[in-house]
Design an enzyme around this catalytic site. Structure first.
Site, PDB file in Angstrom:
ATOM      1  N   ARG A  95     -28.100  58.509  24.523  1.00  0.00           N
ATOM      2  CA  ARG A  95     -27.593  57.154  24.370  1.00  0.00           C
ATOM      3  C   ARG A  95     -26.756  56.709  25.563  1.00  0.00           C
ATOM      4  O   ARG A  95     -26.730  55.541  25.925  1.00  0.00           O
ATOM      5  CB  ARG A  95     -26.785  57.082  23.081  1.00  0.00           C
ATOM      6  CG  ARG A  95     -26.576  55.691  22.642  1.00  0.00           C
ATOM      7  CD  ARG A  95     -25.797  55.579  21.373  1.00  0.00           C
ATOM      8  NE  ARG A  95     -25.795  54.195  20.983  1.00  0.00           N
ATOM      9  CZ  ARG A  95     -25.042  53.274  21.557  1.00  0.00           C
ATOM     10  NH1 ARG A  95     -24.238  53.606  22.521  1.00  0.00           N
ATOM     11  NH2 ARG A  95     -25.115  52.017  21.169  1.00  0.00           N
ATOM     12  N   ASP A 119     -28.304  56.028  15.812  1.00  0.00           N
ATOM     13  CA  ASP A 119     -28.168  57.473  15.878  1.00  0.00           C
ATOM     14  C   ASP A 119     -27.386  57.979  14.684  1.00  0.00           C
ATOM     15  O   ASP A 119     -27.109  57.234  13.749  1.00  0.00           O
ATOM     16  CB  ASP A 119     -27.567  57.936  17.219  1.00  0.00           C
ATOM     17  CG  ASP A 119     -26.164  57.442  17.418  1.00  0.00           C
ATOM     18  OD1 ASP A 119     -25.502  57.120  16.416  1.00  0.00           O
ATOM     19  OD2 ASP A 119     -25.737  57.378  18.575  1.00  0.00           O
TER      20      ASP A 119
HETATM   21  C1  UD1 Z   1     -18.126  56.429  23.401  1.00  0.00           C
HETATM   22  C2  UD1 Z   1     -18.357  57.924  23.356  1.00  0.00           C
HETATM   23  C3  UD1 Z   1     -18.337  58.433  21.926  1.00  0.00           C
HETATM   24  C4  UD1 Z   1     -17.062  57.993  21.235  1.00  0.00           C
HETATM   25  C5  UD1 Z   1     -16.857  56.491  21.365  1.00  0.00           C
HETATM   26  C6  UD1 Z   1     -15.553  55.999  20.780  1.00  0.00           C
HETATM   27  C7  UD1 Z   1     -19.826  58.310  25.247  1.00  0.00           C
HETATM   28  C8  UD1 Z   1     -21.168  58.731  25.706  1.00  0.00           C
HETATM   29  N1  UD1 Z   1     -19.663  58.211  23.922  1.00  0.00           N
HETATM   30  O1  UD1 Z   1     -19.219  55.798  22.721  1.00  0.00           O
HETATM   31  O2  UD1 Z   1     -18.434  59.858  21.945  1.00  0.00           O
HETATM   32  O3  UD1 Z   1     -17.162  58.335  19.856  1.00  0.00           O
HETATM   33  O4  UD1 Z   1     -16.891  56.117  22.761  1.00  0.00           O
HETATM   34  O5  UD1 Z   1     -14.493  56.659  21.396  1.00  0.00           O
HETATM   35  O6  UD1 Z   1     -18.921  58.082  26.028  1.00  0.00           O
HETATM   36  N2  UD1 Z   1     -19.589  48.207  19.426  1.00  0.00           N
HETATM   37  C9  UD1 Z   1     -20.177  47.007  19.135  1.00  0.00           C
HETATM   38  N3  UD1 Z   1     -20.778  46.300  20.149  1.00  0.00           N
HETATM   39  C10 UD1 Z   1     -20.825  46.749  21.420  1.00  0.00           C
HETATM   40  C11 UD1 Z   1     -20.235  47.988  21.711  1.00  0.00           C
HETATM   41  C12 UD1 Z   1     -19.620  48.701  20.686  1.00  0.00           C
HETATM   42  O7  UD1 Z   1     -20.175  46.562  18.003  1.00  0.00           O
HETATM   43  O8  UD1 Z   1     -21.387  46.065  22.290  1.00  0.00           O
HETATM   44  C13 UD1 Z   1     -18.937  48.978  18.343  1.00  0.00           C
HETATM   45  C14 UD1 Z   1     -19.747  50.193  17.968  1.00  0.00           C
HETATM   46  O9  UD1 Z   1     -20.716  49.894  17.006  1.00  0.00           O
HETATM   47  C15 UD1 Z   1     -18.687  51.127  17.432  1.00  0.00           C
HETATM   48  C16 UD1 Z   1     -17.448  50.773  18.233  1.00  0.00           C
HETATM   49  O10 UD1 Z   1     -17.709  49.489  18.791  1.00  0.00           O
HETATM   50  O11 UD1 Z   1     -18.438  50.852  16.082  1.00  0.00           O
HETATM   51  C17 UD1 Z   1     -17.088  51.778  19.302  1.00  0.00           C
HETATM   52  O12 UD1 Z   1     -18.081  51.803  20.281  1.00  0.00           O
HETATM   53  P1  UD1 Z   1     -17.792  52.181  21.822  1.00  0.00           P
HETATM   54  O13 UD1 Z   1     -16.334  52.240  22.069  1.00  0.00           O
HETATM   55  O14 UD1 Z   1     -18.626  51.257  22.641  1.00  0.00           O
HETATM   56  O15 UD1 Z   1     -18.364  53.657  21.892  1.00  0.00           O
HETATM   57  P2  UD1 Z   1     -19.481  54.219  22.862  1.00  0.00           P
HETATM   58  O16 UD1 Z   1     -19.215  53.800  24.252  1.00  0.00           O
HETATM   59  O17 UD1 Z   1     -20.815  53.964  22.267  1.00  0.00           O
END
Ligand code: UD1
Length: 429
Positions: A95, A119
């Site tokens: 991802r 996922d």
């Molecule tokens: C990263 C980490 C993951 C960790 C997470 C939170 C990596 C590869 N993964 O994931 O291990 O658990 O940070 O610390 O670095 N969201 C939206 N829209 C968006 C983006 C995010 O709704 O455009 C929501 C997601 O659904 C989720 C939350 O925001 O509920 C957190 O996501 P995010 O902080 O973006 O996590 P990742 O970058 O995916």
């Protein structure tokens, strides 16, 4: 061939364990190498499959990538012209591939990145990534399972306020804005140490960034970046895993290379609950009382500097054998309570209520076969097996291998009885 860990309960973990560079930083830093022509070298890179998958993605984009897992280095040679498409087969496997989005739009003026499927830890949207790039002047649309971003005349700096401090969106906006015309102000940015690491690499490459690690990050676009050598920030989630391993087994573990300041809430909670945490010359040491169960901890996951969602399964396993009752609240992802069902198979007493779990600690769990659903859930189940009576087998070891190089070897070096063996039981649904 599927594999499982066979864990014999009863060990108190004692010794020293090293922590290498953070997976969640290394993968993004690799994508950032695309921003500069020439050879970028990363050191302290973990020896895990995800790094190989990201290397493959960069090769398909035209880079030459030499990954030496034993040495912990990745060298990425980026030619003048690179491709701009990240295929579904790789994005599905990893991802974090989505982190090529920002660099590709900045460097090529376009990016076609497959949208990762749902996922094992809930749905994770890309709306904030897309909106951020649109603010910088890209047009973004979804077509045939791909997110297509295009900015043929380049990007322009803008004021952006994130609705939520998403780690991934912050990264993609940052990596796109460094080559945009003019100034970008990114408000409500994610503040994780991995964001700071990314900003440090970009700055060394010639980018102009201030405020990374805080909520307001300012970026002054530059015309081009140059390749450098950079050491990946130590993995705070792996360090936190070992802190929980020590506290849960009432052991005595020095986490070599761990940065206590990157685990603010976690180490404070463990200390308040009766585990001793000492800062050492090489990292930090976590010492439990062999004769007394630690007290339970109440946890609510939050963006950094709050309690990391990636350590939530370890808090569950810890509370399962701690003294007293406590509530664990998951605020970031919906489906991260799958571990509860598996821990319940080991005898954990818990009740799920929405995004809360109430856990009642008991002195010992009871060994059983369980199945890992993701990296951290899997590692937490192994730790639970260490405080369970008899034998626990943890299936789905490939998940654990994505986050921890030789997890069983590290555990054995601390005195645990854990072996890897073939798993010929029927595959889980
Ligand atoms: C990263 C980490 C993951 C960790 C997470 C939170 C990596 C590869 N993964 O994931 O291990 O658990 O940070 O610390 O670095 N969201 C939206 N829209 C968006 C983006 C995010 O709704 O455009 C929501 C997601 O659904 C989720 C939350 O925001 O509920 C957190 O996501 P995010 O902080 O973006 O996590 P990742 O970058 O995916």
């Amino acid at each position: 061939m599927r594999e499982r860990f066979r864990v014999v309960g009863g060990a108190r973990l004692v010794g020293r364990v090293p922590v290498v560079g953070a997976k969640n930083s290394a993968l993004k830093l690799m994508a950032i190498a695309l921003l500069a022509r020439g050879r970028t070298v990363l050191t302290g890179v973990p020896a895990i499959m995800d790094v190989e998958t990201m290397a493959e993605l960069l090769r398909r984009l035209g880079a030459q990538v030499d990954y030496l897992p034993e040495e912990g280095t990745v060298a990425i040679d980026v030619p003048d012209r690179i491709g701009h498409r990240a295929d579904y087969d790789l994005v599905r496997a990893l991802r974090a591939s989505i982190s090529v989005l920002g660099p590709l739009v900045a460097r090529c003026g376009e990016a076609d990145v497959a949208i990762p499927g749902g996922d094992a830890i809930g749905s994770r949207g890309l709306d904030l990534h897309a909106a951020g790039l649109e603010s910088l002047g890209a047009s973004v649309r979804v077509e045939r399972g791909y997110l297509l971003a295009s900015a043929p005349r380049g990007l322009t700096g803008a004021d952006i306020e994130l609705e939520f401090p998403s780690v991934g969106a912050t990264e993609n906006i940052l990596t796109a804005a460094v080559l945009a015309r003019g100034r970008t102000r990114l408000d409500n940015a994610a503040r994780e140490p991995e964001i700071v690491d990314i900003a440090n690499l970009l700055t060394a490459m010639g980018a102009r960034i201030s405020g990374a690690g805080g909520s307001l990050v300012e970026i002054e676009g530059v015309d081009e970046l140059h390749p450098v050598t950079h050491r990946v920030v130590p993995d705070r989630i792996a360090a936190g895993t070992w802190a929980f391993a020590a506290a849960t087994t009432r052991g005595d573990v020095e986490v070599v290379g761990g940065i206590p300041a990157h685990l603010p809430v976690v180490l404070d909670l463990l200390t308040d609950a009766g585990t001793d945490v000492q800062v050492t010359a090489d990292g930090f040491r976590v010492v439990g009382d062999p004769d007394r169960r630690p007290r339970s901890i109440t946890v609510a996951t939050l963006p950094y500097p709050g309690f990391p969602t990636d350590l939530q399964p370890f808090a569950l396993a810890y509370d399962a054998v701690a003294e007293g009752s406590a509530m664990i609240t998951e605020n970031l992802f919906e489906a991260r309570f799958r571990t509860v069902q598996e821990l319940a198979r080991l005898g954990m007493e818990a009740r799920i209520d929405g995004h809360h779990v109430m856990v009642h600690g008991r002195p010992l769990l009871s060994g059983a076969p369980v199945e890992a659903s993701d990296i951290r859930a899997g590692a937490a189940l192994v730790l639970a097996g260490l405080v369970a009576d008899g034998v626990t087998t943890v299936g789905g070891v490939h998940h654990i291998d994505r986050g921890y190089a030789g997890f069983e070897l590290s555990l054995r070096s601390l005195g645990a009885d854990v072996v890897r063996e073939p798993d010929d039981s029927p595959a889980p649904e």
